[in-house]
Design a protein around this motif. Structure first.
Motif, mmCIF file in Angstrom:
data_model
loop_
_atom_site.group_PDB
_atom_site.id
_atom_site.type_symbol
_atom_site.label_atom_id
_atom_site.label_comp_id
_atom_site.label_asym_id
_atom_site.label_seq_id
_atom_site.Cartn_x
_atom_site.Cartn_y
_atom_site.Cartn_z
ATOM 1 N N THR A 1 0.848 -1.190 0.000
ATOM 2 C CA THR A 1 0.000 0.000 0.000
ATOM 3 C C THR A 1 0.881 1.236 0.000
ATOM 4 O OG1 THR A 1 -1.615 1.327 1.214
ATOM 5 C CG2 THR A 1 -0.206 -0.116 2.523
ATOM 6 N N TRP B 1 -3.132 3.884 6.680
ATOM 7 C CA TRP B 1 -3.938 2.684 6.847
ATOM 8 C C TRP B 1 -3.804 2.124 8.256
ATOM 9 C CZ3 TRP B 1 -7.979 0.975 4.520
ATOM 10 C CH2 TRP B 1 -8.206 1.269 3.177
ATOM 11 N N MET C 1 -6.032 10.320 2.913
ATOM 12 C CA MET C 1 -5.442 9.474 1.867
ATOM 13 C C MET C 1 -5.738 10.034 0.486
ATOM 14 S SD MET C 1 -6.019 5.527 2.963
ATOM 15 C CE MET C 1 -6.001 5.038 4.681
ATOM 16 N N PRO D 1 -4.681 -1.721 0.403
ATOM 17 C CA PRO D 1 -3.729 -2.777 0.768
ATOM 18 C C PRO D 1 -4.001 -4.091 0.051
ATOM 19 C CG PRO D 1 -4.443 -1.592 2.728
ATOM 20 C CD PRO D 1 -5.300 -1.103 1.591
#
Length: 228
Positions: free
Chosen positions: A118, A124, A157, A184
């Motif tokens: 990722t 995350w 993000m 991910p």
């Protein structure tokens, strides 16, 4: 100061502190005065201290139940936290031009490392931490706390990815991100990335030590046992 006032003050100061990196002139002045390493250390200590305070303040706020705590939700936290800590451990300081916590030098787009799993490992990690704790804590203060973290991380993000893409330009972005993904495991499932070597044992040991410290300090520091 009552529980709600402390919680609101701690939350506002935490948010205000994280606005500093987005203020180029203020950040540049602090970097000149403290030095690059000193800035990172000072900001990290400030962020960590305010984070612990806002979590502690949420626990002191009046308890207003929205949904009850369930045993399975506690198990969810205990399963999610090792994943979050691993992502944070392998994301911090690694060559990753897509993430604010990664180094911009030394990145190999053919062997992208953690970015292959990722592009945003630390964000995350925060999202997993916040999401799991949101499910497990159904009182108003903690719903506000963890819900805000989860929401702002998700928004962050998208914002960070868009900014990095503009800064790099479309051609450079496509070349550097060809073997990576924001979600991910998406590049792995699509066959665009395969791990080339075993994970760093130092970072793996660090992740285990951080997990053990957080698990055993959770009760004395936060005041709540992490055990299901």
């Amino acid at each position: 100061m009552d529980g709600w006032s402390e919680f609101i003050l701690a939350g506002m100061l935490f948010l205000a502190s994280h606005a500093i990196p987005s203020m180029p002139k203020l950040k540049a002045a602090l970097v000149r005065r403290l030095g690059p390493r000193g800035w990172v250390i000072a900001f990290s200590l400030l962020s960590t201290g305010l984070l612990f305070w806002v979590i502690y303040a949420a626990g002191r706020a009046p308890y207003v139940e929205i949904w009850p705590q369930e045993i399975w939700a506690r198990w969810l936290v205990n399963l999610a936290m090792p994943m979050a800590i691993l992502l944070g451990s392998f994301g911090l300081g690694t060559p990753n031009p897509f993430a604010f916590e990664g180094r911009t030098t030394g990145f190999d787009p053919v062997h992208p490392g953690i970015a292959g799993l990722t592009r945003q490992p630390l964000l995350w990690a925060i999202a997993i931490w916040a999401g799991a704790h949101l499910v497990a804590n159904g009182d108003l203060a903690h719903v506000i706390l963890f819900g805000a973290f989860a929401l702002f991380t998700a928004m962050g993000m998208r914002t960070l990815e868009a900014r990095k893409r503009r800064q790099m330009g479309e051609t450079t972005w496509q070349r550097l991100s060809a073997r990576t993904a924001m979600i991910p495991g998406a590049a792995l499932l699509a066959g665009r990335w395969r791990p080339q070597r075993w994970p760093s044992p130092i970072r793996l040991v660090a992740a285990v030590l951080v997990w053990a410290a957080l698990y055993h300090l959770h009760t004395p520091v936060i005041g709540v046992s992490p055990q299901p």
